[in-house]
Structures are given as structure tokens and as C-alpha cells.
Design a protein around this motif. Structure first.
Motif, PDB file in Angstrom:
ATOM      1  N   HIS B   6     -21.265 -33.895  -2.958  1.00  0.00           N
ATOM      2  CA  HIS B   6     -19.828 -33.892  -3.234  1.00  0.00           C
ATOM      3  C   HIS B   6     -19.073 -33.279  -2.063  1.00  0.00           C
ATOM      4  N   ASN B   7     -19.682 -32.303  -1.434  1.00  0.00           N
ATOM      5  CA  ASN B   7     -19.062 -31.561  -0.348  1.00  0.00           C
ATOM      6  C   ASN B   7     -18.797 -32.393   0.915  1.00  0.00           C
ATOM      7  N   ILE B   8     -19.437 -33.546   1.039  1.00  0.00           N
ATOM      8  CA  ILE B   8     -19.185 -34.375   2.234  1.00  0.00           C
ATOM      9  C   ILE B   8     -18.483 -35.689   1.887  1.00  0.00           C
ATOM     10  N   PHE B  21      -9.650 -35.352   0.263  1.00  0.00           N
ATOM     11  CA  PHE B  21     -10.849 -34.509   0.245  1.00  0.00           C
ATOM     12  C   PHE B  21     -10.464 -33.098  -0.158  1.00  0.00           C
ATOM     13  N   PRO B  22     -11.235 -32.388  -1.007  1.00  0.00           N
ATOM     14  CA  PRO B  22     -12.392 -32.898  -1.748  1.00  0.00           C
ATOM     15  C   PRO B  22     -11.963 -33.695  -2.977  1.00  0.00           C
ATOM     16  N   LEU B  23     -12.854 -34.571  -3.425  1.00  0.00           N
ATOM     17  CA  LEU B  23     -12.578 -35.338  -4.637  1.00  0.00           C
ATOM     18  C   LEU B  23     -12.668 -34.403  -5.842  1.00  0.00           C
ATOM     19  N   LYS B  24     -11.806 -34.650  -6.837  1.00  0.00           N
ATOM     20  CA  LYS B  24     -11.879 -33.853  -8.077  1.00  0.00           C
ATOM     21  C   LYS B  24     -13.128 -34.249  -8.842  1.00  0.00           C
ATOM     22  N   LEU B  25     -13.961 -33.276  -9.137  1.00  0.00           N
ATOM     23  CA  LEU B  25     -15.238 -33.582  -9.780  1.00  0.00           C
ATOM     24  C   LEU B  25     -15.179 -33.275 -11.274  1.00  0.00           C
ATOM     25  N   VAL B  26     -15.548 -34.268 -12.089  1.00  0.00           N
ATOM     26  CA  VAL B  26     -15.685 -34.071 -13.525  1.00  0.00           C
ATOM     27  C   VAL B  26     -17.147 -34.321 -13.864  1.00  0.00           C
ATOM     28  N   ALA B  27     -17.861 -33.259 -14.243  1.00  0.00           N
ATOM     29  CA  ALA B  27     -19.287 -33.420 -14.560  1.00  0.00           C
ATOM     30  C   ALA B  27     -19.455 -33.427 -16.073  1.00  0.00           C
ATOM     31  N   THR B  28     -19.903 -34.537 -16.628  1.00  0.00           N
ATOM     32  CA  THR B  28     -20.069 -34.618 -18.080  1.00  0.00           C
ATOM     33  C   THR B  28     -21.512 -34.344 -18.502  1.00  0.00           C
ATOM     34  N   ASN B  29     -22.452 -34.531 -17.595  1.00  0.00           N
ATOM     35  CA  ASN B  29     -23.853 -34.248 -17.913  1.00  0.00           C
ATOM     36  C   ASN B  29     -24.558 -33.794 -16.647  1.00  0.00           C
ATOM     37  N   TRP B  30     -25.266 -32.685 -16.760  1.00  0.00           N
ATOM     38  CA  TRP B  30     -26.032 -32.220 -15.598  1.00  0.00           C
ATOM     39  C   TRP B  30     -27.356 -31.655 -16.042  1.00  0.00           C
ATOM     40  N   LYS B  31     -28.246 -31.482 -15.060  1.00  0.00           N
ATOM     41  CA  LYS B  31     -29.606 -31.077 -15.371  1.00  0.00           C
ATOM     42  C   LYS B  31     -30.101 -30.191 -14.230  1.00  0.00           C
ATOM     43  N   ASP B  32     -30.780 -29.084 -14.578  1.00  0.00           N
ATOM     44  CA  ASP B  32     -31.371 -28.245 -13.535  1.00  0.00           C
ATOM     45  C   ASP B  32     -32.842 -28.598 -13.406  1.00  0.00           C
ATOM     46  N   LEU B  33     -33.203 -29.186 -12.285  1.00  0.00           N
ATOM     47  CA  LEU B  33     -34.600 -29.542 -12.075  1.00  0.00           C
ATOM     48  C   LEU B  33     -35.339 -28.324 -11.549  1.00  0.00           C
ATOM     49  N   ASP B  34     -36.408 -27.939 -12.213  1.00  0.00           N
ATOM     50  CA  ASP B  34     -37.169 -26.824 -11.660  1.00  0.00           C
ATOM     51  C   ASP B  34     -38.681 -27.054 -11.755  1.00  0.00           C
ATOM     52  N   THR B  35     -39.072 -28.243 -12.093  1.00  0.00           N
ATOM     53  CA  THR B  35     -40.504 -28.519 -12.168  1.00  0.00           C
ATOM     54  C   THR B  35     -41.092 -28.797 -10.796  1.00  0.00           C
ATOM     55  N   GLU B  36     -40.223 -29.031  -9.828  1.00  0.00           N
ATOM     56  CA  GLU B  36     -40.728 -29.488  -8.533  1.00  0.00           C
ATOM     57  C   GLU B  36     -40.890 -28.337  -7.552  1.00  0.00           C
ATOM     58  N   ASN B  37     -41.922 -28.399  -6.757  1.00  0.00           N
ATOM     59  CA  ASN B  37     -42.151 -27.389  -5.719  1.00  0.00           C
ATOM     60  C   ASN B  37     -40.936 -27.241  -4.825  1.00  0.00           C
ATOM     61  N   ALA B  38     -40.322 -28.361  -4.555  1.00  0.00           N
ATOM     62  CA  ALA B  38     -39.250 -28.374  -3.568  1.00  0.00           C
ATOM     63  C   ALA B  38     -37.992 -27.659  -4.045  1.00  0.00           C
ATOM     64  N   GLN B  39     -37.935 -27.274  -5.318  1.00  0.00           N
ATOM     65  CA  GLN B  39     -36.724 -26.620  -5.811  1.00  0.00           C
ATOM     66  C   GLN B  39     -36.844 -25.100  -5.764  1.00  0.00           C
ATOM     67  N   GLN B  40     -37.899 -24.597  -5.151  1.00  0.00           N
ATOM     68  CA  GLN B  40     -38.086 -23.152  -5.130  1.00  0.00           C
ATOM     69  C   GLN B  40     -37.029 -22.452  -4.281  1.00  0.00           C
ATOM     70  N   TYR B  41     -36.721 -21.245  -4.724  1.00  0.00           N
ATOM     71  CA  TYR B  41     -35.723 -20.414  -4.032  1.00  0.00           C
ATOM     72  C   TYR B  41     -36.165 -20.142  -2.595  1.00  0.00           C
ATOM     73  N   ASN B  42     -35.306 -20.486  -1.664  1.00  0.00           N
ATOM     74  CA  ASN B  42     -35.648 -20.386  -0.249  1.00  0.00           C
ATOM     75  C   ASN B  42     -34.444 -19.854   0.529  1.00  0.00           C
ATOM     76  N   ASN B  56     -14.338 -23.891   1.493  1.00  0.00           N
ATOM     77  CA  ASN B  56     -13.176 -23.992   0.605  1.00  0.00           C
ATOM     78  C   ASN B  56     -13.325 -25.086  -0.425  1.00  0.00           C
ATOM     79  N   ALA B  57     -13.844 -26.223   0.019  1.00  0.00           N
ATOM     80  CA  ALA B  57     -14.030 -27.356  -0.886  1.00  0.00           C
ATOM     81  C   ALA B  57     -15.031 -26.995  -1.976  1.00  0.00           C
ATOM     82  N   LEU B  58     -16.085 -26.302  -1.611  1.00  0.00           N
ATOM     83  CA  LEU B  58     -17.097 -25.908  -2.593  1.00  0.00           C
ATOM     84  C   LEU B  58     -16.516 -24.906  -3.590  1.00  0.00           C
TER      85      LEU B  58
END
Lengths: 431, 128
Positions: B6-8, B21-42, B56-58
Motif C-alpha cells: 500500500h505504501n508504494i 497518494f496514499p490511497l485510502k485503505l479500507v480493510a474488511t478482512n485480514w489475516k496474520d500469517l505466522d506459520t511460515e519461517n519467513a515471518q519471524q521477527y527480524n 507519513n503515508a504509513l
């Protein structure tokens, strides 16, 4: 292009000599030096880095660190750098000796005789042929008649032992009709010097084969495609029935572009339905976004070039003809006939793609790609892409794309037929 | 789609050149993926993302989303070393996938739909 089987690399910083031995009789032979140079530029050539990278390099077979060299076995033994070698031997790790003569075969007896020449070394070896931690390599290259003795620091002999084997198309759950072959996709990622945290973009992402290879290197991957069907898993892409995975079905039962990334536990890419001709990316305000752009533009050979607003009648006619032939082929049970039909289809495609090129102007497509890349890519960032050449066409059709903001780094050729070839082109945005 | 995308993104409809810019974001459904190795805190990755993000946009977008995260006015050298702050960013930029929603141009009000985590930025022929 003729390619040497062995290349000596002199590290500038420490003066150590490394040998890199490439697999010969290999379809991507023309790619090996380019890949090595790209990788070396990322890391600098040190032992640790060569090791680390050669595990993740498509081409590198093995690369020993050389302790001694000479034009005969005697002079090699006299030239040994004993301090380095002895420091290693003092660690008393299980080891083995390996003898390889390039250009001729020798008997086991002769090999043993060569190994016995090292009997003068002052150590009590813990020989372990099955699980050695250290492999010493004696290597004679009959071409330049040089002997080498060194430590093997990496090896990729069998494909099933390679890091990329698990990504083979056969074992991938979501496939498209033009999924880029695994090895080629990784070669492209290495040409693009993809590193952790880099922003990488594929504007023709398709089923995400190139994006998958880049994501292996832990980048932030962006991809876009004009065709929403292939991204959403409708029609074009398909589920590979050979791959069964319950976890996958529970995360994402619909099989789409994200499926393979979930399967390999890679970070999901950022995917957009977007036309390269009308980018919705905010580079006007925030400046260049991406560290590299890596893609296979639709060339009209396997997938057709399109953009919004172009008449599709001619293309439809072409599709109908090819589909009619394919249907005919399906009905035909005779294998020989099928082979012949396939060849005919390829010939038709070869002829047709020329007309399509003119219609959609592939040269323009590539120029547009470079023009967009000149805004999207950071200075010094690389663009890596495939370009098709056909020596039966006039020379100007095979001219590599040019753009004033980009400098040419290298190209590697992958022959498809006698006349036609794919070129992997690497360019860099000027500093 | 994550907020880093969204930020770009901006509106590229014909004639829409300012305040897109930035576009107004309306999120009606979201999901936190955490099963994947690649989502680890880094932390190193998050610090790198901080250099790339339009702050600012963020910040503006997150303030409209009611996700229980508030971002400070400005990034600072101390902030990007702060564990709690980086954990917030990890959630916002790495883990949270917007599955369904819309993005609306603040200037021309063109609506871009997000379906199955993929935004559709294609314009109709009369919009290019």
C-alpha cells in the motif's frame, strides 16, 4: 561459446588461490562465468563467502582452496604452503584424500600411489571415507599440465544434493504453462544479486517461478501481472496433483500464486494485478523503489505480449489455430504422430511469433521495460531479463535492447533450436 | 497485500496527477500469517524497511485502521532500536496480510478492489 572447465581465481585481498570446477556438458554452460562474477561482486572472494555462496549457486561444482601447485607432482609437493596446511591438520578432524585427473582416467592403484606421496606429512591421519569433515583434493589438469593440492570447500555434484533440488517443477504444488525452469530462475536471481531485505520486482510474475527463486534469498518480492487468472489460480495455473500437503490445503485451499511460497515456507510475495504500461507505483514522489528487477517478458513464443487497449482479433485467430491443432493432437493416440505434431506446432509458433512481434512490437515492449526500470530501480540496481533471438531473422531483430540510463553487464545464451535462443541479459542502472 | 505494498501504490488514472497518494485503505478482512519461517521477527530487516518506507503515508493509514497500533509522528535513530516499536512494525509490515478490502483515490475517488490478498490496479480502457 567455448567455456573452460576450470577457472583459477586469485583472491586479491589475501592472495589465496581457489579453483572452481564447473560441470561440463551442461545446458547453461554459457552462464557460469557471469553467475560467478555476479556472486563474487556481492561477497568479495573469501573462503567463507565462496563456500556460502557456492551452496546457493547453480553452477559451481566444487572449489578447493589451493595449498600447493606445480607442473609435476614433485614440484607441487615442494611448493606446499605448510603453515596453512599444518594448522588445518592439527585440528585432527576426520579426513579423506580425493584424486581427480581432468582429461584422462586413472586406476584406483594409481590414485593410491599418488595419495601415498603425501606420506611425509607429519600427522597421524584420522581417515574417514564415508563422513569426512575435511576433503583434500589432488587435481591434475592435463590441459595445462598443472598439479594442484588443496582443501575442497564446496561441492554440488549430484542435482539431488543441491539446494535448488527441492524447488524442482515436478515437486511444486502450483504450476503454470510457462513456469520458468528452476535452474534458470536461480541463475536469474544470482545475476540480479538478490540479497536479504532487497526490494525485488517482477512485472510479468505469472505463477511466480522467478519470484520464488528470489524469495529463497529472503528478499521482499513484488510481482505484477496483467492476467488476474494466473494470480488467482483460475484457469491458467494448475494444481500439481503429484504434490500432496494437508497443511497447504488448510492455509490456502484455493491454489493460487501464494501456494508455492507457503509450501516452501518462504515469505509471501506482494502481488498486484497491474499493466506494465500503466504502473500505479509511486516513484514520482518517493524516488526509486527497487534494488533489482528480474523478469521474463512475454515474447509471443510461449506467452503472448498484450497490453490494455489493443485489438485481439489476430491473436484470437492464432490461438484458435493452435488450439485446433492441440485438440487434434489429443485425439491422436499414436506417439510418433504426436511428436510430429508437436514439431509442427513449434514451427507454426515460430512463424507466428514473428508476425505477433511486429503487431505488438516487442522491441517497444523491451524499451518500455527499461524506461520504467530507469525510474523504479535504484542507481546501480540491476535489471535481469530473458530476450529471444533468432538468427534466421534480420539482424536488427536480434539487437539487444538499449537505454541511455543502463549499462550492459553481460549476456548468457541458452540455445533452444538451431536458430533460436534465449539470452539472459543483465544490465545495471548507471550510477 | 501488506502495508509495505500500500505504501508504494498511487492512483494512475488518466488526469489524476495530484493528491493521488496514499490511497485510502479500507480493510474488511485480514489475516496474520505466522506459520511460515519467513515471518519471524527480524530487527535488521525491519530497520532496513524503515529506510524504505514513506513514513507519513504509513502513519496516516495506520491511524485510520483501528488495529490498536499508533505510530509516532517521526522516525528517529533511537526508535529503530526500540524493541516494542519494532514488534509493532513487524506486525504491521511483515505479518499482517490484507485479504479483502478496497483502496480509494483521495483525489478522483477511483476504487481499487483487493481480493484474496491481491489488489487490482488495472484501469479500464477509457481510464488510461
Amino acid at each position: 561459446m567455448e567455456c573452460q572447465a576450470d577457472i583459477k581465481i586469485q583472491s586479491e585481498s589475501k592472495g589465496s588461490l581457489y579453483l572452481v570446477h564447473f560441470i561440463k556438458k551442461y545446458k547453461y554452460l554459457d552462464f557460469v562465468l557471469n553467475e560467478l562474477e555476479s556472486i563474487a561482486e556481492i561477497f568479495g572472494v573469501s573462503k567463507e563467502n565462496l563456500y556460502q555462496q557456492s551452496r546457493d549457486s547453480i553452477n559451481i561444482h566444487k572449489n578447493p582452496l589451493v595449498f600447493g601447485q606445480g607442473d609435476s607432482i614433485e614440484s607441487m609437493l615442494q611448493n606446499l604452503k605448510k603453515d596453512k596446511l599444518y594448522a588445518l591438520l592439527e585440528q585432527r578432524k576426520p579426513l579423506k584424500f580425493d584424486v581427480e585427473i581432468l582429461g584422462k582416467t586413472i586406476s584406483t592403484k594409481e590414485k593410491v600411489e599418488i595419495i601415498e606421496r603425501f606420506g611425509f606429512l607429519p600427522f597421524d591421519p584420522k581417515i574417514d571415507l564415508k563422513n569426512p569433515e575435511i576433503i583434500f583434493k589432488v587435481l591434475q589438469n592435463t590441459k595445462d599440465d598443472q598439479w594442484y593440492f588443496g582443501l575442497q570447500i564446496a561441492s554440488n555434484r549430484e542435482e539431488r544434493e543441491t539446494f535448488f533440488h527441492k524447488y524442482h517443477l515436478r515437486t511444486r504444488p502450483y504450476l503454470g504453462p510457462t513456469s520458468t525452469e528452476t535452474q534458470l530462475a536461480f541463475l536469474m536471481a544470482n545475476q540480479g544479486q538478490v540479497k536479504e531485505g532487497d526490494f525485488v520486482y517482477d512485472p510479468f510474475v505469472g505463477t511466480g517461478s522467478i519470484a520464488l527463486a528470489c524469495s529463497h534469498f529472503n528478499c521482499i518480492q513484488y510481482g505484477s501481472d496483467l492476467d488476474y487468472r494466473v494470480l488467482h489460480g483460475i484457469g491458467v495455473g494448475r494444481k500439481n496433483e503429484n504434490v500432496k500437503n494437508d497443511l497447504l490445503d488448510s492455509i490456502n485451499p484455493q491454489y493460487d500464486i501464494f501456494t508455492n511460497f507457503d509450501y516452501y515456507q518462504l515469505r509471501r510475495p506482494e502481488i498486484l494485478v497491474m499493466d506494465i504500461a500503466n504502473l500505479a507505483l509511486n516513484h514520482q514522489n518517493s524516488g526509486p523503489i527497487f534494488d533489482s528487477i528480474i523478469c521474463d517478458p512475454p515474447y509471443g513464443v510461449r506467452a503472448k505480449s498484450k497490453k490494455v487497449g489493443i485489438s485481439k482479433s489476430k491473436q484470437q485467430k492464432y490461438e484458435d489455430r493452435v488450439n485446433a491443432r492441440k485438440q487434434q493432437q489429443q485425439e491422436n493416440q499414436d506417439l510418433d504422430m504426436i511428436a510430429q505434431e508437436n514439431q509442427e506446432i513449434e514451427e507454426v509458433e515460430a512463424q507466428e511469433h514473428i508476425t505477433m512481434m511486429e503487431q505488438y512490437d516487442v522491441q517497444k515492449l523491451y524499451y518500455d521495460l527499461l524506461e520504467h526500470a530507469s525510474h523504479l530501480l535504484k542507481k546501480g540496481g540491476r535489471i535481469v531479463y530473458l530476450f529471444h533471438t533468432d538468427t534466421s531473422l534480420p539482424e536488427e531483430k536480434n539487437k539487444f535492447p538499449e537505454h541511455p540510463d543502463f549499462e550492459f553487464i553481460c549476456s548468457s545464451e541458452n540455445n533452444l533450436t538451431k536458430c533460436r535462443a534465449r539470452q539472459l541479459i543483465t544490465m545495471r542502472r548507471k550510477l | 497485500m501488506k502495508l509495505i505494498t500500500h505504501n508504494i501504490l498511487m492512483c494512475n488514472k488518466k488526469g489524476c496527477t495530484t493528491n493521488n497518494f496514499p490511497l485510502k485503505l479500507v480493510a474488511t478482512n485480514w489475516k496474520d500469517l505466522d506459520t511460515e519461517n519467513a515471518q519471524q521477527y527480524n530487527p535488521a530487516l525491519l530497520q532496513r524497511l524503515c529506510e524504505k518506507i514513506e513514513w507519513n503515508a504509513l502513519r496516516q493509514t495506520v491511524s485510520t485502521l483501528n488495529w490498536g497500533v499508533n505510530l509516532p509522528e517521526q522516525l528517529s535513530a533511537e526508535l529503530v532500536q526500540d524493541e516494542a516499536f519494532l514488534q509493532d512494525l513487524h506486525l504491521l509490515l511483515v505479518k499482517r496480510q490484507i485479504v479483502e478490502g478496497q483502496m480509494v483515490c483521495p483525489n478522483c475517488e477511483r476504487v481499487y478492489e483487493i481480493k484474496n490478498g491481491i489488489p487490482n490496479m488495472l484501469l479500464r480502457e477509457d481510464e488510461v
